[in-house]
Design an enzyme around this catalytic site. Structure first.
Site, PDB file in Angstrom:
ATOM      1  N   SER A 189       0.805  -1.220   0.000  1.00  0.00           N
ATOM      2  CA  SER A 189       0.000   0.000   0.000  1.00  0.00           C
ATOM      3  C   SER A 189       0.844   1.279   0.000  1.00  0.00           C
ATOM      4  O   SER A 189       1.827   1.389   0.732  1.00  0.00           O
ATOM      5  CB  SER A 189      -0.926   0.016   1.214  1.00  0.00           C
ATOM      6  OG  SER A 189      -1.668   1.224   1.242  1.00  0.00           O
ATOM      7  N   LEU A 190       0.389   2.246  -0.800  1.00  0.00           N
ATOM      8  CA  LEU A 190       1.001   3.578  -0.804  1.00  0.00           C
ATOM      9  C   LEU A 190       0.290   4.540   0.138  1.00  0.00           C
ATOM     10  O   LEU A 190       0.699   5.689   0.277  1.00  0.00           O
ATOM     11  CB  LEU A 190       0.981   4.153  -2.221  1.00  0.00           C
ATOM     12  CG  LEU A 190       1.843   3.443  -3.263  1.00  0.00           C
ATOM     13  CD1 LEU A 190       1.662   4.097  -4.633  1.00  0.00           C
ATOM     14  CD2 LEU A 190       3.308   3.443  -2.861  1.00  0.00           C
ATOM     15  N   SER A 191      -0.775   4.097   0.783  1.00  0.00           N
ATOM     16  CA  SER A 191      -1.536   4.991   1.655  1.00  0.00           C
ATOM     17  C   SER A 191      -0.707   5.566   2.801  1.00  0.00           C
ATOM     18  O   SER A 191      -0.826   6.763   3.105  1.00  0.00           O
ATOM     19  CB  SER A 191      -2.771   4.268   2.195  1.00  0.00           C
ATOM     20  OG  SER A 191      -3.711   4.051   1.170  1.00  0.00           O
ATOM     21  N   LYS A 210     -14.120  -4.637   3.662  1.00  0.00           N
ATOM     22  CA  LYS A 210     -14.972  -3.475   3.425  1.00  0.00           C
ATOM     23  C   LYS A 210     -16.445  -3.717   3.727  1.00  0.00           C
ATOM     24  O   LYS A 210     -17.164  -2.797   4.111  1.00  0.00           O
ATOM     25  CB  LYS A 210     -14.827  -2.999   1.973  1.00  0.00           C
ATOM     26  CG  LYS A 210     -13.494  -2.358   1.674  1.00  0.00           C
ATOM     27  CD  LYS A 210     -13.459  -1.811   0.261  1.00  0.00           C
ATOM     28  CE  LYS A 210     -12.151  -1.104  -0.014  1.00  0.00           C
ATOM     29  NZ  LYS A 210     -12.136  -0.480  -1.346  1.00  0.00           N
ATOM     30  N   ASN A 259     -15.013   2.092   3.504  1.00  0.00           N
ATOM     31  CA  ASN A 259     -13.556   2.104   3.370  1.00  0.00           C
ATOM     32  C   ASN A 259     -12.889   3.105   4.306  1.00  0.00           C
ATOM     33  O   ASN A 259     -11.671   3.165   4.379  1.00  0.00           O
ATOM     34  CB  ASN A 259     -13.131   2.387   1.920  1.00  0.00           C
ATOM     35  CG  ASN A 259     -13.202   3.862   1.564  1.00  0.00           C
ATOM     36  OD1 ASN A 259     -14.105   4.578   2.000  1.00  0.00           O
ATOM     37  ND2 ASN A 259     -12.262   4.332   0.766  1.00  0.00           N
ATOM     38  N   ASP A 302     -14.616   5.428  -2.060  1.00  0.00           N
ATOM     39  CA  ASP A 302     -14.102   4.805  -3.284  1.00  0.00           C
ATOM     40  C   ASP A 302     -14.801   5.316  -4.540  1.00  0.00           C
ATOM     41  O   ASP A 302     -14.164   5.574  -5.563  1.00  0.00           O
ATOM     42  CB  ASP A 302     -14.266   3.287  -3.228  1.00  0.00           C
ATOM     43  CG  ASP A 302     -13.255   2.609  -2.318  1.00  0.00           C
ATOM     44  OD1 ASP A 302     -12.171   3.178  -2.126  1.00  0.00           O
ATOM     45  OD2 ASP A 302     -13.557   1.523  -1.817  1.00  0.00           O
ATOM     46  N   GLY A 322     -16.817  -4.507  -2.200  1.00  0.00           N
ATOM     47  CA  GLY A 322     -16.958  -3.158  -1.674  1.00  0.00           C
ATOM     48  C   GLY A 322     -16.581  -2.068  -2.646  1.00  0.00           C
ATOM     49  O   GLY A 322     -17.344  -1.109  -2.866  1.00  0.00           O
ATOM     50  N   ALA A 323     -15.405  -2.175  -3.265  1.00  0.00           N
ATOM     51  CA  ALA A 323     -14.956  -1.141  -4.204  1.00  0.00           C
ATOM     52  C   ALA A 323     -15.857  -1.094  -5.427  1.00  0.00           C
ATOM     53  O   ALA A 323     -16.249  -0.011  -5.885  1.00  0.00           O
ATOM     54  CB  ALA A 323     -13.508  -1.393  -4.615  1.00  0.00           C
TER      55      ALA A 323
END
Length: 289
Positions: A22-24, A73, A94, A109, A136-137
């Site tokens: 993840s880049l979050s 999610k 999310n 999202d 979810g997404a």
């Protein structure tokens, strides 16, 4: 980082599995630093089995909030006190914010995805979309696309636990928006080909293409694609999934998941902090070669 962590620092987490790609954390910690906010963002490898205990811990420890990603999610709703109207409609969350022990779920999202298409100068309003996925997404994207004015959405999913959710999503879209939605079995390759051929955009909103499914694609081969079709993938690591490689071979316009990740994150950032993310700076950080 050590200079700005104190006894008052608020924690934001990311809950999902796999999570190490993840880049979050990079995105949010840079944004906190740019604005001088006393927060830190960390990623935690949490699956559905641990989720109940983790959310109890969030409430008990007063942790400010979290992002929730695959496979949590949908399930996370069970451990929250309230849902935003969008999360209620999508049936997925999310972003969670903790206000003095009250946990509220949001879904960013869908708005993030539509904003990413806008940034990429892709216009699907009044047109037809085909999408793989009913999790979810995918649900958030379909709901927001329908609300924004996409005319028709064909949804493909395996006959798994998400298929019934897909059926409910179709009912909600058809009853509550002007969009026409229909659901197909992803194993019906003839229907998949036909719906893709009638669409302006094909979206992969599944985890196929990311670890541990790198190198795999939700479509069998490049014959499902044509140069006029826009191909979009919510996966952003790798930046060029097998689906997008196939789309390049076919001469399609492609959009990976990095823009969606940025804009859904920007909305979540605002929910937690009340501040606007410095998107220009974060874009430079995430999109630099």
């Amino acid at each position: 980082m050590t200079e700005r962590i104190s006894g008052k620092t608020k924690l934001i987490g990311l809950l999902g599995t796999p999570i190490s790609h993840s880049l979050s954390p990079k995105m949010h910690n840079e944004a906190f630093s740019k604005l001088g906010l006393d927060y830190v963002y960390l990623a935690f490898d949490v699956g559905t089995e641990q989720l109940a205990d983790v959310m109890k811990g969030y409430r008990a420890m007063g942790i400010r909030g979290c992002n929730v990603t695959m496979p949590n999610k949908v399930l996370v709703k069970e451990y929250l006190d309230k849902l935003s109207p969008a999360a209620e409609l999508a049936g997925a969350v999310n972003t969670v914010v903790n206000d003095n022990g009250v946990l509220t779920g949001h879904i960013t999202d869908g708005t993030g995805y539509m904003r990413a298409l806008e940034e990429a100068k892709v216009d699907i309003i009044g047109k037809k979309m085909t999408i793989a996925g009913a999790g979810g997404a995918a649900t958030a994207i379909c709901i927001q696309a329908a609300l924004d004015g996409v005319e028709e959405i064909s949804i493909f999913n395996r006959k798994d636990e998400f298929y019934k959710r897909g059926e409910q999503m179709v009912r909600d879209i058809n009853a509550k928006t002007d969009c026409k939605a229909q659901l197909f079995d992803l194993a019906d390759l003839e229907a998949l080909r036909n719906e893709m051929m009638a669409s302006v955009i094909f979206v992969n909103a599944t985890s196929v293409g990311m670890e541990p499914l790198v190198g795999q694609s939700v479509i069998p081969d490049v014959s499902y694609l044509r140069p006029e079709l826009i191909v979009s993938d919510v996966v952003y690591v790798p930046a060029k999934t097998r689906l997008l490689e196939m789309a390049d071979e076919a001469g399609c316009t492609t959009v990976n998941g990095l823009g969606m990740m940025l804009w859904q994150g920007a909305k979540a950032f605002e929910i937690w902090t009340g501040e606007e993310m410095p998107v220009k700076d974060i874009k430079e950080l995430l999109f630099k070669k």
